[in-house]
Design an enzyme around this catalytic site. Structure first.
Site, mmCIF file in Angstrom:
data_model
loop_
_atom_site.group_PDB
_atom_site.id
_atom_site.type_symbol
_atom_site.label_atom_id
_atom_site.label_comp_id
_atom_site.label_asym_id
_atom_site.label_seq_id
_atom_site.Cartn_x
_atom_site.Cartn_y
_atom_site.Cartn_z
ATOM 1 N N THR A 234 0.849 -1.281 0.019
ATOM 2 C CA THR A 234 -0.016 -0.028 0.031
ATOM 3 C C THR A 234 0.874 1.158 -0.005
ATOM 4 O O THR A 234 2.060 1.125 0.472
ATOM 5 C CB THR A 234 -1.035 -0.010 1.029
ATOM 6 O OG1 THR A 234 -1.399 1.225 1.555
ATOM 7 C CG2 THR A 234 -0.047 -0.251 2.460
ATOM 8 N N ASP A 235 0.209 2.239 -0.391
ATOM 9 C CA ASP A 235 0.979 3.714 -0.474
ATOM 10 C C ASP A 235 0.944 4.056 1.034
ATOM 11 O O ASP A 235 1.813 5.142 1.155
ATOM 12 C CB ASP A 235 0.444 4.589 -1.444
ATOM 13 C CG ASP A 235 -1.224 5.000 -0.875
ATOM 14 O OD1 ASP A 235 -1.789 4.292 -0.081
ATOM 15 O OD2 ASP A 235 -1.632 5.966 -1.593
ATOM 16 N N GLU A 236 0.284 3.800 1.925
ATOM 17 C CA GLU A 236 0.266 4.044 3.302
ATOM 18 C C GLU A 236 1.486 3.871 3.961
ATOM 19 O O GLU A 236 1.951 4.611 4.908
ATOM 20 C CB GLU A 236 -0.685 3.404 4.105
ATOM 21 C CG GLU A 236 -2.165 3.673 3.202
ATOM 22 C CD GLU A 236 -3.495 3.540 4.015
ATOM 23 O OE1 GLU A 236 -3.600 3.233 5.377
ATOM 24 O OE2 GLU A 236 -4.762 3.319 3.458
ATOM 25 N N TYR B 105 -1.790 -0.748 10.889
ATOM 26 C CA TYR B 105 -1.937 -1.147 9.485
ATOM 27 C C TYR B 105 -0.687 -0.887 8.640
ATOM 28 O O TYR B 105 -0.156 -1.841 8.160
ATOM 29 C CB TYR B 105 -3.061 -0.837 8.924
ATOM 30 C CG TYR B 105 -3.159 -0.987 7.562
ATOM 31 C CD1 TYR B 105 -3.205 -2.558 6.889
ATOM 32 C CD2 TYR B 105 -3.193 -0.117 6.470
ATOM 33 C CE1 TYR B 105 -3.382 -2.888 5.348
ATOM 34 C CE2 TYR B 105 -2.972 -0.425 5.199
ATOM 35 C CZ TYR B 105 -3.270 -1.842 4.746
ATOM 36 O OH TYR B 105 -3.232 -2.129 3.316
ATOM 37 N N LYS C 283 2.243 -3.548 7.293
ATOM 38 C CA LYS C 283 2.462 -3.531 5.749
ATOM 39 C C LYS C 283 4.086 -2.944 5.481
ATOM 40 O O LYS C 283 4.887 -3.818 4.719
ATOM 41 C CB LYS C 283 1.679 -2.816 4.982
ATOM 42 C CG LYS C 283 0.287 -3.117 5.108
ATOM 43 C CD LYS C 283 0.160 -4.595 4.443
ATOM 44 C CE LYS C 283 0.295 -4.600 2.959
ATOM 45 N NZ LYS C 283 -0.214 -5.957 2.193
HETATM 46 P P1 NAD Z 1 -9.343 -7.601 1.947
HETATM 47 O O1 NAD Z 1 -9.553 -7.313 3.504
HETATM 48 O O2 NAD Z 1 -10.629 -7.318 1.158
HETATM 49 O O3 NAD Z 1 -8.908 -9.337 1.453
HETATM 50 C C1 NAD Z 1 -8.109 -9.839 2.483
HETATM 51 C C2 NAD Z 1 -8.009 -11.231 2.245
HETATM 52 O O4 NAD Z 1 -6.969 -11.958 2.935
HETATM 53 C C3 NAD Z 1 -9.608 -11.894 2.762
HETATM 54 O O5 NAD Z 1 -10.111 -12.621 1.694
HETATM 55 C C4 NAD Z 1 -9.061 -12.489 4.000
HETATM 56 O O6 NAD Z 1 -9.694 -13.892 4.221
HETATM 57 C C5 NAD Z 1 -7.699 -13.055 3.639
HETATM 58 N N1 NAD Z 1 -6.848 -13.305 4.708
HETATM 59 C C6 NAD Z 1 -6.633 -12.402 5.873
HETATM 60 N N2 NAD Z 1 -5.951 -12.926 6.823
HETATM 61 C C7 NAD Z 1 -5.515 -14.296 6.235
HETATM 62 C C8 NAD Z 1 -4.833 -15.264 6.841
HETATM 63 N N3 NAD Z 1 -4.231 -15.259 7.923
HETATM 64 N N4 NAD Z 1 -4.623 -16.384 6.024
HETATM 65 C C9 NAD Z 1 -5.224 -16.534 4.755
HETATM 66 N N5 NAD Z 1 -5.905 -15.382 4.242
HETATM 67 C C10 NAD Z 1 -6.058 -14.406 5.120
HETATM 68 O O7 NAD Z 1 -8.372 -6.876 1.482
HETATM 69 P P2 NAD Z 1 -8.098 -5.928 -0.039
HETATM 70 O O8 NAD Z 1 -8.591 -4.644 0.265
HETATM 71 O O9 NAD Z 1 -8.690 -6.954 -1.339
HETATM 72 O O10 NAD Z 1 -6.416 -6.019 0.063
HETATM 73 C C11 NAD Z 1 -5.781 -6.875 -0.338
HETATM 74 C C12 NAD Z 1 -4.216 -6.610 -0.269
HETATM 75 O O11 NAD Z 1 -3.992 -5.194 -1.181
HETATM 76 C C13 NAD Z 1 -3.810 -6.412 0.936
HETATM 77 O O12 NAD Z 1 -2.337 -6.775 1.192
HETATM 78 C C14 NAD Z 1 -3.850 -4.800 1.210
HETATM 79 O O13 NAD Z 1 -2.948 -4.603 2.039
HETATM 80 C C15 NAD Z 1 -3.348 -4.189 -0.264
HETATM 81 N N6 NAD Z 1 -3.813 -3.094 -0.489
HETATM 82 C C16 NAD Z 1 -5.144 -2.747 -0.378
HETATM 83 C C17 NAD Z 1 -5.670 -1.340 -1.024
HETATM 84 C C18 NAD Z 1 -7.035 -1.113 -0.830
HETATM 85 O O14 NAD Z 1 -7.521 0.073 -0.966
HETATM 86 N N7 NAD Z 1 -8.005 -2.117 -0.298
HETATM 87 C C19 NAD Z 1 -4.802 -0.673 -1.330
HETATM 88 C C20 NAD Z 1 -3.329 -1.132 -1.702
HETATM 89 C C21 NAD Z 1 -3.123 -2.130 -1.296
HETATM 90 P P1 TYD Z 2 -10.669 3.842 4.307
HETATM 91 O O1 TYD Z 2 -11.672 3.495 3.115
HETATM 92 O O2 TYD Z 2 -11.136 3.223 5.648
HETATM 93 O O3 TYD Z 2 -9.237 3.614 3.623
HETATM 94 P P2 TYD Z 2 -7.900 4.347 4.219
HETATM 95 O O4 TYD Z 2 -7.975 4.544 5.703
HETATM 96 O O5 TYD Z 2 -7.134 3.076 4.135
HETATM 97 O O6 TYD Z 2 -7.512 5.329 3.568
HETATM 98 O O7 TYD Z 2 -11.096 5.513 4.437
HETATM 99 C C1 TYD Z 2 -10.887 6.322 3.436
HETATM 100 C C2 TYD Z 2 -10.882 7.791 3.903
HETATM 101 O O8 TYD Z 2 -12.199 8.014 4.508
HETATM 102 C C3 TYD Z 2 -10.169 8.135 5.219
HETATM 103 O O9 TYD Z 2 -9.451 9.295 5.057
HETATM 104 C C4 TYD Z 2 -10.987 7.765 6.348
HETATM 105 C C5 TYD Z 2 -12.309 8.299 5.841
HETATM 106 N N1 TYD Z 2 -13.263 7.476 6.274
HETATM 107 C C6 TYD Z 2 -14.433 8.342 7.007
HETATM 108 O O10 TYD Z 2 -14.472 9.599 6.967
HETATM 109 N N2 TYD Z 2 -15.567 7.687 7.407
HETATM 110 C C7 TYD Z 2 -15.868 6.160 7.251
HETATM 111 O O11 TYD Z 2 -16.778 5.973 7.884
HETATM 112 C C8 TYD Z 2 -14.684 5.482 6.832
HETATM 113 C C9 TYD Z 2 -14.905 3.972 6.807
HETATM 114 C C10 TYD Z 2 -13.548 6.288 6.569
#
Ligand code: NAD
Ligand code: TYD
Length: 357
Positions: free
Chosen positions: A138-140, A163, A167
């Site tokens: 992630t960019d975070e 989080y 990561k």
């Molecule tokens: P998500 O929470 O929707 O999915 C995570 C998946 O991992 C789920 O299916 C869960 O069951 C599985 N999982 C969790 N713990 C596990 C374990 N111990 N063993 C096996 N499986 C397990 O997450 P997402 O949003 O699809 O993100 C996927 C990846 O991309 C993550 O690594 C996240 O850090 C990264 N990412 C997410 C975003 C975003 O905006 N959602 C952006 C950048 C990077």
């Molecule tokens: P989120 O979707 O949780 O992603 P991330 O924290 O990984 O960026 O949140 C996106 C932005 O929205 C973040 O600045 C937090 C804000 N947010 C709210 O204002 N209300 C909400 O209910 C949630 C879930 C997030």
């Protein structure tokens, strides 16, 4: 790593394939590469859902394995048995708010789980030629920006939530295994994703769900935090390119060049929802509720993705307004998916937890 690197790829492990981004990656690979065997390993936490993959689960090149990446010995057994040649590692705990209330789960899954996979790959890949361990991050990890500037691949890590710290730690371990053991790795760091199948704890699906059900939309703080949004299928396309064409040991930033203040994004969603639900203009905006800010809330994320654009020819394909409308249409057409994931203790966990500002 593939055909254009002259290697005949066979069995690929995708971890976290039942989650939001993982399910899009699994679907893309199963459909696009019939000669690959795609093994989706996931332990189905609250965020993992096999219904995300109904349309491809019977394909002959797809297999699901329910397993927990924190079980180190089991990972070694599975790597031995399946002889994976490529790994795309997405399994993680992914929600910042949950990491604030329960950091240990994030340390356990995101750090220990990643090391278990690295160890299993290292022990099985006696000859690393043609293998690849691709870590999705992630960019975070780069921290928080002020009003200007961007995250580059060279930006120093400065994670600020449990989080992002977990990561960042896993990214460091992936790089350490590359330098120490010559494990062939690649990492990408992506901005906020949105689209179908995202669990309604993240901002966009939560807002859609609440508007649909006439519930308040919790806006943290003043809603002035900024995120860079990317449609999930564009992320899956970038992952496909990186998996196949990236140089070993490299890092790529992926982003939408699409910054939105939370409150502006929520107002746009309100307008789209009023239109889709045939409600008078302004109905959804009345649900906006400013609540107590997230602890340590990062102000702004913004990605510079020139490297992947120039080196691998990737770029986002969708205009944000079109992607949002597509996303809203999907959620409204898939009410049973939403009902299913919001049953159980969802209400206890996500509703009535906000303090009004
Ligand atoms: P998500 O929470 O929707 O999915 C995570 C998946 O991992 C789920 O299916 C869960 O069951 C599985 N999982 C969790 N713990 C596990 C374990 N111990 N063993 C096996 N499986 C397990 O997450 P997402 O949003 O699809 O993100 C996927 C990846 O991309 C993550 O690594 C996240 O850090 C990264 N990412 C997410 C975003 C975003 O905006 N959602 C952006 C950048 C990077
Ligand atoms: P989120 O979707 O949780 O992603 P991330 O924290 O990984 O960026 O949140 C996106 C932005 O929205 C973040 O600045 C937090 C804000 N947010 C709210 O204002 N209300 C909400 O209910 C949630 C879930 C997030």
């Amino acid at each position: 790593m593939k055909k254009n690197r002259g290697i005949n790829m066979k069995t690929i492990l995708i971890t976290g394939g039942a989650g939001f981004i993982g399910s899009h990656v699994v679907r893309r690979f199963v459909k696009k590469y019939p000669d690959y065997k795609i093994v989706n390993l996931d332990n189905l936490t609250y965020a993992g859902n096999l219904a995300n993959l109904r349309d491809i689960e019977r394909e002959p090149n797809y297999e699901f394995v329910k397993a927990d990446i924190t079980a180190g010995e089991l990972m070694k057994v599975l790597f031995n048995e399946y002889r994976f040649e490529g790994v795309i590692h997405l399994a993680a705990e992914s929600h910042v708010d949950r990491s604030i209330s329960n950091p240990m789960e994030f340390i356990h899954t995101n750090i220990l789980g990643t090391v278990n996979l690295l160890n299993a790959a290292r022990l099985t890949w006696e000859d690393p030629e043609g293998k690849l361990f691709y870590h999705i991050s992630t960019d975070e990890v780069y921290g928080s920006l002020g009003d200007t500037g961007f995250f580059y691949e060279t930006t120093a890590y400065d994670p600020r939530s449990p989080y992002s710290a977990s990561k960042a730690s896993s990214d460091h371990l992936v790089r350490a295994y590359h330098h120490t053991y010559k494990l062939p790795v690649v990492i990408s760091n992506c901005s906020n994703n949105y689209g179908p199948y995202q669990f309604p704890e993240k901002l966009i699906p939560l807002t859609i769900h609440n508007i649909k059900n006439n519930k308040l939309i919790p806006v943290y703080g003043k809603g002035e935090n900024i995120r860079d949004w990317l449609f999930v299928e564009d992320h899956a396309a970038a992952i496909d390119l990186i998996f196949h064409d990236a140089a070993i040991g490299e890092t790529y930033n992926i982003g939408g060049h699409n910054e939105w203040k939370n409150i502006d994004l929520i107002r746009l969603l309100c307008k789209i929802m009023d239109k889709k639900l045939n409600r008078p203009a302004g109905t959804s905006e009345n649900l906006i509720s400013f609540v107590k800010d997230r602890a340590g809330h990062d102000l702004r994320y913004a990605i510079n993705s020139e490297k992947i654009q120039k080196k691998l020819g990737w770029k986002p394909s969708l205009r944000f307004e079109d992607g949002l409308e597509k996303t809203v249409d999907w959620y409204l057409a898939n009410e049973s998916w939403m009902a299913n994931v919001t049953s159980g203790d969802y209400q206890k966990y996500y509703e009535n937890q906000y303090t009004k500002r």
